[in-house]
Design a protein around this motif. Sequence first.
Motif, PDB file in Angstrom:
ATOM      1  N   ASN A 103      80.460  69.059   6.748  1.00  0.00           N
ATOM      2  CA  ASN A 103      81.833  68.861   7.223  1.00  0.00           C
ATOM      3  C   ASN A 103      81.917  68.434   8.690  1.00  0.00           C
ATOM      4  O   ASN A 103      82.644  69.028   9.497  1.00  0.00           O
ATOM      5  N   SER A 104      81.184  67.402   9.033  1.00  0.00           N
ATOM      6  CA  SER A 104      81.254  66.879  10.396  1.00  0.00           C
ATOM      7  C   SER A 104      82.646  66.334  10.680  1.00  0.00           C
ATOM      8  O   SER A 104      83.337  65.852   9.779  1.00  0.00           O
ATOM      9  N   LYS A 105      83.044  66.391  11.925  1.00  0.00           N
ATOM     10  CA  LYS A 105      84.332  65.803  12.301  1.00  0.00           C
ATOM     11  C   LYS A 105      84.244  64.278  12.327  1.00  0.00           C
ATOM     12  O   LYS A 105      85.210  63.580  12.066  1.00  0.00           O
ATOM     13  N   ASN A 106      83.077  63.785  12.680  1.00  0.00           N
ATOM     14  CA  ASN A 106      82.810  62.349  12.719  1.00  0.00           C
ATOM     15  C   ASN A 106      81.416  62.165  12.109  1.00  0.00           C
ATOM     16  O   ASN A 106      81.103  62.810  11.133  1.00  0.00           O
ATOM     17  N   THR A 107      80.581  61.332  12.690  1.00  0.00           N
ATOM     18  CA  THR A 107      79.225  61.146  12.176  1.00  0.00           C
ATOM     19  C   THR A 107      78.429  62.452  12.300  1.00  0.00           C
ATOM     20  O   THR A 107      78.588  63.199  13.258  1.00  0.00           O
ATOM     21  N   PRO A 163      87.105  60.949   6.512  1.00  0.00           N
ATOM     22  CA  PRO A 163      87.008  59.668   7.214  1.00  0.00           C
ATOM     23  C   PRO A 163      85.883  59.613   8.243  1.00  0.00           C
ATOM     24  O   PRO A 163      85.686  60.543   9.023  1.00  0.00           O
ATOM     25  N   ASN A 164      85.133  58.507   8.220  1.00  0.00           N
ATOM     26  CA  ASN A 164      84.130  58.198   9.259  1.00  0.00           C
ATOM     27  C   ASN A 164      83.042  59.258   9.401  1.00  0.00           C
ATOM     28  O   ASN A 164      82.477  59.429  10.481  1.00  0.00           O
ATOM     29  N   THR A 165      82.730  59.940   8.319  1.00  0.00           N
ATOM     30  CA  THR A 165      81.702  60.981   8.380  1.00  0.00           C
ATOM     31  C   THR A 165      80.343  60.412   7.961  1.00  0.00           C
ATOM     32  O   THR A 165      79.700  60.912   7.033  1.00  0.00           O
ATOM     33  N   ASP A 166      79.894  59.349   8.654  1.00  0.00           N
ATOM     34  CA  ASP A 166      78.583  58.778   8.355  1.00  0.00           C
ATOM     35  C   ASP A 166      77.511  59.867   8.404  1.00  0.00           C
ATOM     36  O   ASP A 166      77.584  60.793   9.225  1.00  0.00           O
ATOM     37  N   GLY A 167      76.482  59.707   7.576  1.00  0.00           N
ATOM     38  CA  GLY A 167      75.402  60.686   7.587  1.00  0.00           C
ATOM     39  C   GLY A 167      74.516  60.548   8.812  1.00  0.00           C
ATOM     40  O   GLY A 167      74.434  61.443   9.641  1.00  0.00           O
ATOM     41  N   ILE A 168      73.839  59.397   8.930  1.00  0.00           N
ATOM     42  CA  ILE A 168      72.954  59.117  10.061  1.00  0.00           C
ATOM     43  C   ILE A 168      73.256  57.713  10.560  1.00  0.00           C
ATOM     44  O   ILE A 168      73.257  56.755   9.778  1.00  0.00           O
ATOM     45  N   LYS A 169      73.513  57.593  11.843  1.00  0.00           N
ATOM     46  CA  LYS A 169      73.810  56.290  12.450  1.00  0.00           C
ATOM     47  C   LYS A 169      72.845  56.073  13.603  1.00  0.00           C
ATOM     48  O   LYS A 169      72.586  56.986  14.389  1.00  0.00           O
ATOM     49  N   THR A 197      68.947  64.270   1.557  1.00  0.00           N
ATOM     50  CA  THR A 197      70.088  64.080   0.661  1.00  0.00           C
ATOM     51  C   THR A 197      71.348  63.939   1.502  1.00  0.00           C
ATOM     52  O   THR A 197      71.619  64.780   2.368  1.00  0.00           O
ATOM     53  N   ILE A 198      72.109  62.873   1.233  1.00  0.00           N
ATOM     54  CA  ILE A 198      73.310  62.598   2.028  1.00  0.00           C
ATOM     55  C   ILE A 198      74.483  62.372   1.083  1.00  0.00           C
ATOM     56  O   ILE A 198      74.489  61.434   0.288  1.00  0.00           O
ATOM     57  N   ARG A 199      75.486  63.228   1.201  1.00  0.00           N
ATOM     58  CA  ARG A 199      76.724  63.110   0.410  1.00  0.00           C
ATOM     59  C   ARG A 199      77.873  63.176   1.403  1.00  0.00           C
ATOM     60  O   ARG A 199      78.132  64.226   1.981  1.00  0.00           O
ATOM     61  N   THR A 200      78.569  62.063   1.569  1.00  0.00           N
ATOM     62  CA  THR A 200      79.543  62.039   2.655  1.00  0.00           C
ATOM     63  C   THR A 200      80.653  61.038   2.373  1.00  0.00           C
ATOM     64  O   THR A 200      80.732  60.456   1.297  1.00  0.00           O
TER      65      THR A 200
END
Length: 398
Positions: A170-174, A198-204, A217-220
Amino acid sequence: MGLKLTFGWVCMLILSLSVCITEAQGQTKDFNVKNYGAIADGATDNSKAFLQAWKEACEWTGRARVWIPIGTYRVNSVKFEGPCKGPIAFVIKGYLKAPTEPSLFITQNWINFRYINNLTVSGGGVLDGQGKEAWAYNDCNENPNCPSLPTTMRFDFVTNAWVHHLRSINSKNTHFVVFGCVEVKITNTRISAPADSPNTDGIKMANSRGIKIQQTTIRTGDDCIAMLAGTRQVRIFNVTCGPGHGISIGSLGKDGDQNDLFDIRVRNCSFQNTSDGIRIKTWASPGIGKVSGLIYEDIFMNQVGNPIIIDQEYCPYPPCKTQPSRVQISNVTYRNIWGNSGSKVAVTFRCSQSRPCRDLVMENINLHYHGRDGEGSTAICNNVKGESLGPQNPASCI
């Protein structure tokens, strides 16, 4: 005789001191945040305790570990800076909670590591961005004055780092950002946020090289992994993605800067109910650049909206001032990609009219689509040069 004895004692003393220093440098010392006043009640702000533990650990000449034991710790925005005097580990055994008050979470980053060599972040703990309280503020697509919401964990100018056995929710952003880094590895990590967050990319990542992402594992609600300008030498293996927007390169070329990106390999990955699979996106705008040396292989797709897509007319929020993209895409291989498409068009190559995609290779592609009338999957190609090898489903348009 006395002089010789004195000289001998001096030599022995110097040798003993040298051995002691060497042994100290090889030791690992723990810096437990509870010894600096941290309280695991889920409500107390533990920022000062965490920062003080980091400060003393960073000054330790041997191997240092900032230790966060089991418990629930609230932490406001913190910045852990180097350079440090030795290798340093940040061991999270507990459950870290970000603030929910708007005045506290409107920052660029929640947890930020900067200017560090030889860093490990691990421990099996949880990073809870508590994004549900903040997602309503993430309306930048409609509001040009929207606040900047924080990344959960960001690495700036970090070299030789290993992030493993963490859970970010539950990140606020990435969730994780890697910028200006060299040789960073992220493994055995679980990342999750609701599909509509919105805009909760896993890894940028951007302006970084030697990045490895494995067994993750990335579910976002946005890109599982996004690679931006200046990224090179990336290896993404054994990653499960979905829901989300797939593994993306870009978007690139929105402004007039150089947007180069090369030497990327994505292998043994699976996509489950994502809007896109493997995607390259560039704006139809003045930005220039080159994307080259990409290999996607041994990839499974399950109900993916756009399994394979190059979009050089990217415009997520029209109207856009468009012109042919000036980002050159070349030397891209798609090999052993199979599964089923969530849409009839399983392969889309919408390349630039002024700089057509060059040297694209499609090898052993098998993407099914089951339409109501029994129709199968199709492919669309615009401004593409390359070749097709082996079986092709849909029929290749190259």
